[in-house]
Design an enzyme around this catalytic site. Structure first.
Site, short mmCIF file in Angstrom:
data_model
loop_
_atom_site.label_atom_id
_atom_site.label_comp_id
_atom_site.label_asym_id
_atom_site.label_seq_id
_atom_site.Cartn_x
_atom_site.Cartn_y
_atom_site.Cartn_z
N GLY A 13 5.03 7.35 -70.45
CA GLY A 13 6.20 7.90 -69.85
C GLY A 13 6.39 9.35 -70.04
CB ALA A 14 4.11 11.82 -71.45
N GLY A 55 -0.82 24.32 -77.06
CA GLY A 55 -1.16 22.88 -77.56
C GLY A 55 -2.27 22.37 -76.90
CB SER A 142 17.79 0.76 -75.52
OG SER A 142 19.10 0.98 -75.10
CG ASN A 149 25.20 -1.69 -71.47
OD1 ASN A 149 26.44 -1.59 -71.53
ND2 ASN A 149 24.60 -0.51 -71.17
CE1 TYR A 155 16.20 -0.07 -70.46
CE2 TYR A 155 17.94 -0.12 -72.03
CZ TYR A 155 16.84 0.50 -71.51
OH TYR A 155 16.49 1.89 -71.95
CE LYS A 159 14.02 0.17 -73.86
NZ LYS A 159 12.76 0.74 -73.79
CB ILE A 188 19.29 10.38 -73.66
CG1 ILE A 188 19.17 9.58 -75.03
CG2 ILE A 188 18.28 11.94 -73.90
CD1 ILE A 188 19.76 10.23 -76.18
P1 NAP Z 1 13.09 8.47 -67.25
O1 NAP Z 1 13.73 9.70 -67.10
O2 NAP Z 1 13.36 7.35 -66.12
O3 NAP Z 1 11.57 8.50 -67.34
C1 NAP Z 1 10.80 7.39 -67.38
C2 NAP Z 1 9.32 7.58 -67.94
O4 NAP Z 1 8.56 6.25 -67.81
C3 NAP Z 1 8.83 8.37 -66.78
O5 NAP Z 1 7.85 9.17 -67.41
C4 NAP Z 1 7.97 7.31 -65.88
O6 NAP Z 1 6.90 7.82 -65.26
C5 NAP Z 1 7.75 6.29 -66.92
N1 NAP Z 1 7.44 4.98 -66.37
C6 NAP Z 1 8.24 4.11 -65.86
N2 NAP Z 1 7.64 2.93 -65.41
C7 NAP Z 1 6.25 3.29 -65.63
C8 NAP Z 1 5.13 2.25 -65.50
N3 NAP Z 1 5.22 1.24 -64.85
N4 NAP Z 1 4.01 3.02 -65.86
C9 NAP Z 1 3.84 4.17 -66.50
N5 NAP Z 1 5.02 4.72 -66.69
C10 NAP Z 1 6.32 4.29 -66.28
O7 NAP Z 1 13.76 7.37 -68.62
P2 NAP Z 1 13.78 8.22 -69.99
O8 NAP Z 1 15.48 8.24 -69.85
O9 NAP Z 1 13.35 9.26 -70.23
O10 NAP Z 1 13.66 6.89 -71.04
C11 NAP Z 1 12.28 6.77 -71.66
C12 NAP Z 1 12.65 5.61 -72.75
O11 NAP Z 1 13.79 5.88 -73.47
C13 NAP Z 1 12.54 4.35 -71.94
O12 NAP Z 1 11.91 3.45 -72.76
C14 NAP Z 1 14.01 4.02 -71.93
O13 NAP Z 1 14.27 2.59 -71.79
C15 NAP Z 1 14.64 4.78 -73.28
N6 NAP Z 1 15.92 4.74 -73.33
C16 NAP Z 1 16.50 5.82 -72.51
C17 NAP Z 1 17.97 6.01 -72.72
C18 NAP Z 1 18.59 7.06 -71.93
O14 NAP Z 1 19.89 7.24 -72.04
N7 NAP Z 1 18.04 7.92 -71.24
C19 NAP Z 1 18.72 5.40 -73.78
C20 NAP Z 1 18.01 4.27 -74.47
C21 NAP Z 1 16.65 4.27 -74.10
P3 NAP Z 1 6.33 7.82 -63.88
O15 NAP Z 1 7.40 7.43 -62.78
O16 NAP Z 1 5.63 9.10 -63.68
O17 NAP Z 1 5.42 6.60 -63.84
#
Ligand code: NAP
Length: 248
Positions: A13-14, A55, A142, A149, A155, A159, A188
């Site tokens: 998810g980078a 890097g 999470s 939630n 979800y 988690k 976030i």
């Molecule tokens: P985001 O902005 O929606 O980004 C999600 C990332 O996951 C993207 O890089 C996406 O890349 C990748 N991804 C999704 N499905 C995928 C798949 N099937 N295969 C490969 N890559 C996949 O989400 P984020 O907020 O950065 O969240 C990152 C992590 O933090 C998640 O695990 C989320 O549950 C957790 N989290 C987030 C929050 C928040 O408030 N934002 C809170 C708690 C936990 P592509 O679309 O390019 O594949």
């Protein structure tokens, strides 16, 4: 460390959000980071930002819900670099709905992407880590996995499952100098939360003692520590980075 000894890290998810910041932080600590996600253009952009900052990174287009393909991609990293030291399972999705209305597909999609993929990735990463007699695994959970939630039964289950998986792994791998921890973000500011209605966003801020959304860099800092050399005595922990939301 010499060039051959540079630690190799995978971050899923980078391509954006929290994962992109985690990748930059780990690369900034001198590791070579393999950036995984589906969107190749966005992965290339993050790679170029890492390289501009001095890097090292490479990219692999991977869908983590294609479990066989994902495991193969991880094994390939071990073969290409001759080692694998750090795995950060960060890729995740939401398919929110109240339980009464949630479809089997919404439940299964989230379990497949957010939980089973992590099991598959850890299993594939363990052999190269054991060969190197060192490893750092961080799974991004999470606060939903801690306190639940409304609208996120799928979800929250995924988690919460990550915590049991990570703690079991931590116990199994402790004697091999491989640590496994969870970082549990609160709300976030990323694409994932950007789509929430304003009322939900205001509600999130209201239940966060620090009174704001967190930034991806603040999650990356925690993951950076847990993947560092200095964090060798920390395993099986869940570190909530949530503005105090779940403090007790
Ligand atoms: P985001 O902005 O929606 O980004 C999600 C990332 O996951 C993207 O890089 C996406 O890349 C990748 N991804 C999704 N499905 C995928 C798949 N099937 N295969 C490969 N890559 C996949 O989400 P984020 O907020 O950065 O969240 C990152 C992590 O933090 C998640 O695990 C989320 O549950 C957790 N989290 C987030 C929050 C928040 O408030 N934002 C809170 C708690 C936990 P592509 O679309 O390019 O594949």
């Amino acid at each position: 460390m010499s060039q051959e000894e540079t630690r190799i890290a995978i971050v899923t998810g980078a391509s954006r959000g929290i994962g992109a910041e985690i990748a930059k932080t780990i690369a900034g600590a001198g590791r070579h980071v393999v950036l995984m996600a589906r969107n190749e253009d966005k992965l290339a952009q993050v790679k170029s930002e890492i390289e501009s900052a001095g890097g090292a990174a490479s990219t692999a287009s991977v869908d983590v819900s294609d479990h066989a393909g994902f495991a193969e991609a991880i094994e390939q990293v071990g073969k290409t670099h001759g080692r694998l030291d750090i795995l950060v399972n960060n890729a995740g999705i939401t398919r929110d709905n109240l339980l009464l209305r949630m479809t089997d597909e919404e439940f299964d999609d989230v379990i497949s992407t957010n939980l089973k993929s992590v099991f598959v990735a850890c299993r594939a990463a363990l052999r190269p880590m054991m060969r190197g007699k060192w490893g750092r695994i961080v799974n991004v959970g999470s606060v939903s996995g801690l306190i639940g939630n409304a609208g996120q039964g799928n979800y929250a289950a995924a988690k919460a499952g990550l915590i049991g998986l990570t703690r079991s792994l931590a116990r199994e791998m402790a004697s091999k100098r491989i640590t496994a921890n969870v970082v549990a973000p609160g709300f976030i500011a990323t694409d994932m939360t950007d789509v929430l209605p304003d009322q939900v966003k205001q509600g999130a801020v209201a239940i966060t003692p620090l009174g704001r959304f967190g930034q991806p860099e603040e999650i990356a800092g925690a993951v950076g520590y847990l993947t560092s050399e200095q964090a060798g005595f920390v395993t099986g922990q869940v570190l909530a980075v949530d503005g105090g939301m779940t403090m007790c």
